[in-house]
Design an enzyme around this catalytic site. Structure first.
Site, PDB file in Angstrom:
ATOM      1  N   LYS A 208       0.850  -1.187   0.000  1.00 45.52           N
ATOM      2  CA  LYS A 208       0.000   0.000   0.000  1.00 45.52           C
ATOM      3  C   LYS A 208       0.887   1.239   0.000  1.00 45.52           C
ATOM      4  O   LYS A 208       1.671   1.458   0.921  1.00 45.52           O
ATOM      5  CB  LYS A 208      -0.926   0.014   1.217  1.00 45.52           C
ATOM      6  CG  LYS A 208      -1.855   1.227   1.265  1.00 45.52           C
ATOM      7  CD  LYS A 208      -2.771   1.157   2.482  1.00 45.52           C
ATOM      8  CE  LYS A 208      -3.688   2.364   2.561  1.00 45.52           C
ATOM      9  NZ  LYS A 208      -4.570   2.317   3.746  1.00 45.52           N
ATOM     10  N   LYS A 261      -2.311  -1.657  -3.661  1.00 42.17           N
ATOM     11  CA  LYS A 261      -3.154  -0.463  -3.637  1.00 42.17           C
ATOM     12  C   LYS A 261      -2.269   0.770  -3.746  1.00 42.17           C
ATOM     13  O   LYS A 261      -1.287   0.873  -2.998  1.00 42.17           O
ATOM     14  CB  LYS A 261      -3.960  -0.435  -2.330  1.00 42.17           C
ATOM     15  CG  LYS A 261      -4.866   0.779  -2.175  1.00 42.17           C
ATOM     16  CD  LYS A 261      -5.603   0.743  -0.839  1.00 42.17           C
ATOM     17  CE  LYS A 261      -6.538   1.951  -0.707  1.00 42.17           C
ATOM     18  NZ  LYS A 261      -7.235   1.963   0.582  1.00 42.17           N
TER      19      LYS A 261
END
Length: 340
Positions: A208, A261
């Protein structure tokens, strides 16, 4: 000349008609791989628009079945829940409260849609008064002069594990830690097993990045940091080898699934993670990606359907087994219509 024409390769033969293109398509999507993120706000009788994300709304737990029904009718059976509490504090206690907003939503959702797969986001940014993803370390961590807030890793991990157990008891089939604290996957796995919740899966936000594409989400979830930023715990967008280290650590700690992400800006990372991962890999088409497509489509600058379908196809082609997207209901319909 005739001999050259006879030897000419003609790839266009397999692009000639819709039927041929469909038969030889290399990348295929199905509704079962889609996950629909939903924002749940504490309270009752609430359905409210999210200005930065046209078409998306916040629902109170009692109104959640409305959007779950829409998702189910579209063919989407997987949802990811984000909570917005009424009250916040420095310890983010609403995240792990037995009657917290996500816990209420899970019980309500499971009651009406027991066949659905419920994924609960495990993080504290929506629940802390300062908007960071854990408890802060001393005065340094609370200083507006500090560019990157200092989150105290180990005490935060304890609270994340407590949150995951609370969510699983309330009905979460999968818990998804998105905080990027070191060691949180192992702590969550151990806590779930110790609580007799060994069947609850962990979908880790293993990779992330500290991305500019999260802006609309922070409005939707009320999770913008009160000061500083998240660069001290989310990943530097300039790094890709670091992603492989994060992946390896989360796999070692027991992650059942992993995620990259954001999605589209990190297709190279997604491909590398897919090639290295023995477990299913997800990609999150985040709020900024959604809102950019929406805004351009509303201006008439792009075709929303084609842009969304193309983006989804690219993410799956790069390696996504699971696609988390705010366009999930629409995508499921377009898949059924043969447009993907």
């Amino acid at each position: 000349m005739l001999k050259m024409l006879k030897m000419l390769k003609r790839p266009r033969r397999l692009r000639r008609t819709d039927a041929i293109r469909a038969m030889v398509r290399e990348t295929r999507l199905c509704p079962s791989m889609l996950v629909y993120p939903i924002f749940v706000r504490e309270g009752r009788n609430i359905i409210e628009d999210i200005n930065a994300m046209p078409g998306q709304k916040r629902y109170s737990p009692d109104e959640l079945p409305r959007i779950l029904e829409r998702a189910a009718e579209a063919g989407v059976n997987n949802v990811l829940l984000f909570g917005i509490p009424e009250h916040k504090d420095e310890a983010g206690s609403g995240a792990y409260a037995d009657n917290g907003v996500i816990q209420q939503a899970l019980r309500e959702g499971k009651k009406h849609f027991p066949q659905m797969l419920f994924i609960a986001d495990v993080c504290m940014c929506e629940y802390t008064s300062h908007g960071h993803c854990g408890v802060l370390k001393g005065e340094e961590g609370r200083s507006a002069a500090v560019q990157s807030a200092t989150v105290d890793n180990d005490p935060t991990v304890e609270l994340l594990a407590r949150t995951a157990v609370s969510q699983a008891r309330a009905g979460a089939d999968v818990v998804a830690p998105s905080d990027m604290m070191d060691g949180r996957v192992g702590a969550i796995r151990a806590a779930l097993d110790a609580a007799g919740l060994e069947d609850t899966a962990v979908l880790s936000y293993a990779v992330k990045y500290a991305s500019a594409f999260y802006g609309p989400f922070r409005e939707a979830a009320g999770s913008a940091p009160a000061f500083g930023d998240r660069k001290s715990y989310q990943m530097d967008p300039r790094n890709s080898r670091e992603a492989m280290r994060e992946l390896a650590l989360d796999l070692e700690e027991g992650a059942d699934m992993v995620m990259v992400k954001p999605g589209l800006p990190y297709l190279d990372v997604l491909k590398a993670v897919k090639e290295a991962s023995p477990v299913p890999v997800g990609a999150y088409c985040v709020s900024g990606e959604y809102s950019m497509i929406k805004a351009a489509a509303m201006k008439g600058w792009i075709d929303e359907e084609r842009a969304v379908c193309e983006a989804a196809t690219c993410l799956v082609r790069a390696g996504a087994d699971i696609l988390i997207t705010y366009h999930a209901p629409e995508l499921a319909g377009w898949i059924r219509e043969g447009k993907l």
